[in-house]
Design an enzyme around this catalytic site. Sequence first.
Site, PDB file in Angstrom:
ATOM      1  N   ASP A   1       4.640   5.146  12.066  1.00 26.50           N
ATOM      2  CA  ASP A   1       4.508   6.125  10.976  1.00 26.50           C
ATOM      3  C   ASP A   1       5.718   6.136  10.048  1.00 26.50           C
ATOM      4  O   ASP A   1       6.202   7.208   9.654  1.00 26.50           O
ATOM      5  CB  ASP A   1       4.272   7.534  11.544  1.00 26.50           C
ATOM      6  CG  ASP A   1       2.970   7.629  12.301  1.00 26.50           C
ATOM      7  OD1 ASP A   1       1.992   6.993  11.872  1.00 26.50           O
ATOM      8  OD2 ASP A   1       2.925   8.316  13.345  1.00 26.50           O
TER       9      ASP A   1
ATOM     10  N   HIS B   1       0.836  -1.205   0.000  1.00 26.48           N
ATOM     11  CA  HIS B   1       0.000   0.000   0.000  1.00 26.48           C
ATOM     12  C   HIS B   1       0.860   1.239   0.000  1.00 26.48           C
ATOM     13  O   HIS B   1       0.427   2.314  -0.398  1.00 26.48           O
ATOM     14  CB  HIS B   1      -0.956  -0.001   1.199  1.00 26.48           C
ATOM     15  CG  HIS B   1      -0.285   0.066   2.528  1.00 26.48           C
ATOM     16  ND1 HIS B   1       0.487  -0.958   3.021  1.00 26.48           N
ATOM     17  CD2 HIS B   1      -0.254   1.037   3.475  1.00 26.48           C
ATOM     18  CE1 HIS B   1       0.957  -0.607   4.211  1.00 26.48           C
ATOM     19  NE2 HIS B   1       0.526   0.594   4.505  1.00 26.48           N
TER      20      HIS B   1
ATOM     21  N   SER C   1      16.159   2.366  10.066  1.00 26.92           N
ATOM     22  CA  SER C   1      16.367   1.984   8.664  1.00 26.92           C
ATOM     23  C   SER C   1      15.747   3.032   7.742  1.00 26.92           C
ATOM     24  O   SER C   1      16.307   3.367   6.696  1.00 26.92           O
ATOM     25  CB  SER C   1      15.716   0.627   8.374  1.00 26.92           C
ATOM     26  OG  SER C   1      16.604  -0.406   8.685  1.00 26.92           O
TER      27      SER C   1
ATOM     28  N   LYS D   1       9.448  -2.816   3.082  1.00 25.74           N
ATOM     29  CA  LYS D   1      10.667  -2.894   3.900  1.00 25.74           C
ATOM     30  C   LYS D   1      10.582  -4.068   4.855  1.00 25.74           C
ATOM     31  O   LYS D   1       9.516  -4.372   5.392  1.00 25.74           O
ATOM     32  CB  LYS D   1      10.779  -1.588   4.698  1.00 25.74           C
ATOM     33  CG  LYS D   1      12.042  -1.427   5.470  1.00 25.74           C
ATOM     34  CD  LYS D   1      12.906  -0.332   4.868  1.00 25.74           C
ATOM     35  CE  LYS D   1      14.313  -0.300   5.398  1.00 25.74           C
ATOM     36  NZ  LYS D   1      15.067  -1.528   5.190  1.00 25.74           N
TER      37      LYS D   1
ATOM     38  N   LYS E   1       9.437  -9.226   4.053  1.00 29.36           N
ATOM     39  CA  LYS E   1      10.462  -9.971   4.786  1.00 29.36           C
ATOM     40  C   LYS E   1      11.057 -10.990   3.834  1.00 29.36           C
ATOM     41  O   LYS E   1      10.409 -11.429   2.890  1.00 29.36           O
ATOM     42  CB  LYS E   1       9.836 -10.691   5.987  1.00 29.36           C
ATOM     43  CG  LYS E   1      10.830 -11.038   7.065  1.00 29.36           C
ATOM     44  CD  LYS E   1      11.129  -9.840   7.934  1.00 29.36           C
ATOM     45  CE  LYS E   1      12.094 -10.169   9.047  1.00 29.36           C
ATOM     46  NZ  LYS E   1      12.157  -9.094  10.034  1.00 29.36           N
TER      47      LYS E   1
ATOM     48  N   LYS F   1       3.911  -2.947  11.801  1.00 27.16           N
ATOM     49  CA  LYS F   1       4.946  -2.224  12.553  1.00 27.16           C
ATOM     50  C   LYS F   1       5.231  -0.854  11.931  1.00 27.16           C
ATOM     51  O   LYS F   1       5.309   0.153  12.624  1.00 27.16           O
ATOM     52  CB  LYS F   1       6.214  -3.094  12.504  1.00 27.16           C
ATOM     53  CG  LYS F   1       7.255  -2.789  13.517  1.00 27.16           C
ATOM     54  CD  LYS F   1       8.434  -3.738  13.363  1.00 27.16           C
ATOM     55  CE  LYS F   1       8.058  -5.191  13.577  1.00 27.16           C
ATOM     56  NZ  LYS F   1       9.231  -6.087  13.553  1.00 27.16           N
TER      57      LYS F   1
HETATM   58  P1  NAD Z   1      20.651 -12.246  15.892  1.00 30.65           P
HETATM   59  O1  NAD Z   1      20.865 -13.365  14.941  1.00 30.65           O
HETATM   60  O2  NAD Z   1      21.635 -11.140  15.932  1.00 30.65           O
HETATM   61  O3  NAD Z   1      20.465 -12.783  17.380  1.00 30.65           O
HETATM   62  C1  NAD Z   1      19.587 -13.808  17.734  1.00 30.65           C
HETATM   63  C2  NAD Z   1      20.223 -14.502  18.929  1.00 30.65           C
HETATM   64  O4  NAD Z   1      19.285 -15.432  19.458  1.00 30.65           O
HETATM   65  C3  NAD Z   1      21.468 -15.286  18.535  1.00 30.65           C
HETATM   66  O5  NAD Z   1      22.526 -14.950  19.387  1.00 30.65           O
HETATM   67  C4  NAD Z   1      21.032 -16.738  18.677  1.00 30.65           C
HETATM   68  O6  NAD Z   1      22.096 -17.595  19.056  1.00 30.65           O
HETATM   69  C5  NAD Z   1      19.994 -16.613  19.769  1.00 30.65           C
HETATM   70  N1  NAD Z   1      19.073 -17.756  19.784  1.00 30.65           N
HETATM   71  C6  NAD Z   1      18.614 -18.496  18.764  1.00 30.65           C
HETATM   72  N2  NAD Z   1      17.807 -19.473  19.196  1.00 30.65           N
HETATM   73  C7  NAD Z   1      17.746 -19.335  20.533  1.00 30.65           C
HETATM   74  C8  NAD Z   1      17.074 -20.041  21.572  1.00 30.65           C
HETATM   75  N3  NAD Z   1      16.297 -21.084  21.296  1.00 30.65           N
HETATM   76  N4  NAD Z   1      17.237 -19.614  22.847  1.00 30.65           N
HETATM   77  C9  NAD Z   1      18.024 -18.561  23.144  1.00 30.65           C
HETATM   78  N5  NAD Z   1      18.693 -17.857  22.206  1.00 30.65           N
HETATM   79  C10 NAD Z   1      18.555 -18.239  20.920  1.00 30.65           C
HETATM   80  O7  NAD Z   1      19.188 -11.683  15.541  1.00 30.65           O
HETATM   81  P2  NAD Z   1      18.601 -10.286  15.993  1.00 30.65           P
HETATM   82  O8  NAD Z   1      18.737  -9.360  14.852  1.00 30.65           O
HETATM   83  O9  NAD Z   1      19.096  -9.907  17.327  1.00 30.65           O
HETATM   84  O10 NAD Z   1      17.044 -10.657  16.061  1.00 30.65           O
HETATM   85  C11 NAD Z   1      16.455 -11.210  17.224  1.00 30.65           C
HETATM   86  C12 NAD Z   1      14.943 -11.053  17.143  1.00 30.65           C
HETATM   87  O11 NAD Z   1      14.616  -9.669  17.021  1.00 30.65           O
HETATM   88  C13 NAD Z   1      14.286 -11.735  15.945  1.00 30.65           C
HETATM   89  O12 NAD Z   1      13.002 -12.174  16.296  1.00 30.65           O
HETATM   90  C14 NAD Z   1      14.174 -10.604  14.937  1.00 30.65           C
HETATM   91  O13 NAD Z   1      13.182 -10.822  13.960  1.00 30.65           O
HETATM   92  C15 NAD Z   1      13.818  -9.459  15.855  1.00 30.65           C
HETATM   93  N6  NAD Z   1      14.102  -8.148  15.295  1.00 30.65           N
HETATM   94  C16 NAD Z   1      15.329  -7.824  14.856  1.00 30.65           C
HETATM   95  C17 NAD Z   1      15.564  -6.561  14.344  1.00 30.65           C
HETATM   96  C18 NAD Z   1      16.931  -6.116  13.887  1.00 30.65           C
HETATM   97  O14 NAD Z   1      17.081  -4.932  13.584  1.00 30.65           O
HETATM   98  N7  NAD Z   1      17.916  -6.959  13.855  1.00 30.65           N
HETATM   99  C19 NAD Z   1      14.516  -5.636  14.270  1.00 30.65           C
HETATM  100  C20 NAD Z   1      13.261  -5.996  14.729  1.00 30.65           C
HETATM  101  C21 NAD Z   1      13.060  -7.252  15.246  1.00 30.65           C
END
Ligand code: NAD
Length: 576
Positions: free
Chosen positions: A204, A170, A467, A175, A211, A199
Amino acid sequence: MNEKIKPTDNYYLYSHEFDQIKSFVIFFDDLIYNYELLTKMKYILKKYKRFEKAENDDDIFDREYRYSAFVLYVSAFYSARTFKAIRPHYQFLCRGNSTVSTRVACEDHEPMFLESVQMYFDKAAKISGVSPKTISHMEAPDCMLKVTFPIEVDDKVEIITGYRVHHSRHLLPVKGGIRFSPEVEEQEVTALAALMTYKCAIVDVPFGGAKGGISVDPSKYTIAELERITRRYTVELCQKAFIGPGTDVPAPDVGTGPREMSWIMDTYRQFHPNDVDSIGCVTGKPIPLGGVRGRNEATGLGVFYGIREFISYPEVQKHTGLSGNIKDLSIIIQGFGKVGYWAAKFFEKNGAKIIGIGEKECGVYNSNGLNVDELFKYRLSNGSLHGAPNVEIIEDPLQILDLECDVLIPAALERQIGLRNADKIKAKIIGEAANGPTTPLANEILLKKGILIIPDLLLNAGGVTVSYFEWLKNLSHMRFGRMTRKWDELGKSQLVELVERNVGHKLSDTEKEQIVHGADESDLVYSGLEDTMIRACMETRKTSISKEVDYRTAAFVNAIEKIAAVYEGSGMMFMN
Ligand code: NAD
C-alpha cells in the site's frame, strides 16, 4: 557485415534483421523481433502485395508452412486491439543478455528475468478475476528511456549506457531503485520496474513502479569517475523528465547507496533551483541531506519482519516443522551487500544462527554460527571472504545455496535458483530478499519438494516502504516526531505520576523512561515498517488460503486486484 538487402522504395532490411526473420520463421515459438522491424516488414508486405513475390526474391520463405506462420503472426500483430494485448513491442526484450552470475544456475532454455515475471503475473492474473483488458493494460511497461553518453576514463572515451523504465504510472510518482551493475540491460530493468509496481501495491505504497540502471561494474571506476557517471545519467533523467518528486523518485539498489543518491539529488537541484521539494527527487539519501533514519537497514529489516511473521503461522510451523521461534533458526544468506548484511544482522541480534554467507568470490560456513560484523569488516578491508577466520571456505559461490538450513535468503541477484540447482536446495523456507532469484521452472520444483517460498515482491518491500516515509518527510520538510515527541512524553509522565500516587509505588528511573519515552524518527520508521510488513504478509496468507495457491501467486493476485481498482476507478483514459 550488416549490409542493406532487399531494397524497396523506402524500406529495406539489414542483413541482421533478415536473419531475425529467418529465425522467426523457423522457430515460430522462439520469436526474435522488434517493433521497428515489424514496421518495415509491414511496408514490405504492402509493397509486394502477395508474399510469394518476396519468396521468389530470396529463399527464406520457401516453404508453405513458414509463409503461413509469418502471415499468421503479422496479421495477429495488426489485428490486435492494442499493442499491449499481445506484447509484441516488448516481447523482444525477453531475449536479454545475462552474465555468468545470472546464468550459472539456469539451463539455456529457462526464461530470462522479464519473462519470468510475466509468467508469475500471468498465473496470478488468470485467477484474479480482473478483466483481460485491464490485465493487458497493467502488464505492459508504460515507457522506457535508454541513454548513452561519453565519459573520459584514463584518457579514453567510454560510452556508458543507462536506462530508466516506468512500468506503470497509474499512481505518481513512480518509484524504484537505480542499479549499477554489468547485468543491467533493458529486460532486466523492465522486469525490476514491473516488480516495483506490484510491490508498491502489496505494501500500500501509493506509487507506480519504475527502475533504472547503468551498465557498469562500479568496482572498475574511481569515485570521481562514478560521480561523473552518476551526474551525467541524472542530467539525462532531468532533461527527459524521468526524475522529480512528483514524477519519478529513484532509490538505491545493487551497486548504489547513499553516496550516489546524494549526487543524484545535488544534480537534480542544479536543474530545479526554485523547487522547494527538490530534496524529495530521490530517496536513500544520507540523513544530513534529507534521508530518513532507518532507510539503510529497511530492506533487511523488512525481510526479518516478514520471515518472523510467516514462521508464526501455525500452518507454516506444521508444514516446515519449525518452532516459530527465531532463536531456533539456522540461516544461510547469499549476497553480503546492503540487504544481505542487514538481514543477517537482525536475525543474529534476535538469536538466530547465521551458518552460511555467500558472496561472488566464495561462500563461508560454520555450523556453530558466524559473526556477522566481523565477517563484514573482514570483507570490507580484504575485498574478499577468502582467508576469513573461523570459517570453512566454500569455493563455488553457488554451492552455499545447497547447504542444509532452515531458512535460505538469496539477497544478491536474479536467477540464482534455476533448473541446475533447484533439486539440491535443502532449506525449509526460502525468503527471497533479492529480486527474481528463482526462475519459474525452479519455483515449481521447490514447491513440489514442499519448500515454502516467501516471494520477493512481498519480502523485500521494506525498502520501498521506508523510501515512501523518506519522501513524505522531504515533502513535509520536517523530521518525524519533531512536533509530537516532547508533548507525548509530558502527557505520559503526568499519567505515570498519577498512577504512582494512586498505587503508592514509585517506578524506577529505567521503568519510567521506558514508558514515558516519546517516539523519535527511528521509532516511528521501525514501527511503520513492522506494521506494513505484518499487514502485507497477513493479506498474502489470507489470499493463499482462500484461493489455495502458493504465496507468490497470492501476492501477485493481491497486487493485481489493488492496481486494477485504480485503473478501473480512473476510467483508463483513451483506451476505448
Ligand atoms: P548490494 O550491491 O548492496 O549487494 C549485493 C551483493 O551481492 C554484493 O555484495 C555482491 O558482491 C553480491 N553478489 C553479486 N553477485 C553475486 C553472486 N553471484 N553470488 C553471491 N553474491 C553476489 O545490493 P543490495 O541493495 O543489497 O541488493 C541485493 C538484492 O536485493 C537485489 O536483487 C536488489 O534488487 C534487491 N533489493 C534491494 C533493495 C534495497 O533497498 N537496496 C530493496 C529491494 C530489493
